[in-house]
Write a protein that holds these residues in place. Structure first.
Motif, PDB file in Angstrom:
ATOM      1  N   LYS A  70      45.308  31.042  38.180  1.00 17.33           N
ATOM      2  CA  LYS A  70      44.573  31.539  39.099  1.00 17.33           C
ATOM      3  C   LYS A  70      45.290  32.632  39.590  1.00 17.33           C
ATOM      4  N   GLN A  74      43.653  36.427  39.382  1.00 20.48           N
ATOM      5  CA  GLN A  74      43.143  37.194  40.514  1.00 20.48           C
ATOM      6  C   GLN A  74      43.857  38.548  40.599  1.00 20.48           C
ATOM      7  N   LYS A  77      42.485  40.832  38.131  1.00 20.82           N
ATOM      8  CA  LYS A  77      41.092  41.364  38.636  1.00 20.82           C
ATOM      9  C   LYS A  77      41.370  42.626  39.724  1.00 20.82           C
ATOM     10  N   GLU A  78      42.058  42.410  40.445  1.00 24.77           N
ATOM     11  CA  GLU A  78      42.586  43.386  41.467  1.00 24.77           C
ATOM     12  C   GLU A  78      42.966  44.670  40.875  1.00 24.77           C
TER      13      GLU A  78
END
Length: 136
Positions: A70, A74, A77-78
């Motif tokens: 996770k 994340q 993605k950032e």
């Protein structure tokens, strides 16, 4: 049963709402900006791993085993949102995803390399001040 359905509906309703920061980020200096981009625990490692040719999410997970999937997802993605990496999804079954460094991401490599060099020297001897090469 009705209570369960209500709780399930309520939870999904809340989790789908975007988080809005109460205090806006103050990005008025260069240090704040670079920390916004590479300031995650795994972001410098991910950038370095992707640059070294480890493009698949499973490879990145294997290279950073202490990070949860996770958190890695994340932070990937950032990095993608900031334009540091590019995500390519291939139209095959099962889906194949690879990450690549963009030109903007390549401009961060000297910074991340110096961070890596400093950390490596410090690990070797914490009592000695790390000596870094000058970057022109």
């Amino acid at each position: 049963m009705a209570c369960y359905i209500y709780i399930y509906y309520f939870y999904n309703k809340i989790s789908n709402v975007m988080y809005e920061r109460k205090i806006p980020k103050d990005l008025d200096c260069g240090m704040a900006m670079i920390m916004e981009i590479i300031g995650g625990k795994w972001k410098p490692c991910l950038i370095l791993n992707i640059w070294q040719g480890h493009n698949r999410p499973s490879e990145l997970q294997r290279l950073n085993p202490k990070a949860s999937r996770k958190v890695l997802y994340q932070q990937l993605k950032e990095l993608e949102a900031h334009g540091i990496i590019e995500r390519k999804v291939y139209p095959v079954l099962p889906p194949k995803v690879e990450y690549f460094i963009t030109d903007l991401g390549k401009s961060l490599l000297p910074v991340i390399s110096v961070m890596d060099e400093w950390g490596t020297q410090y690990l070797e001897d914490p009592n000695r001040e790390p000596v870094l090469k000058r970057i022109a």
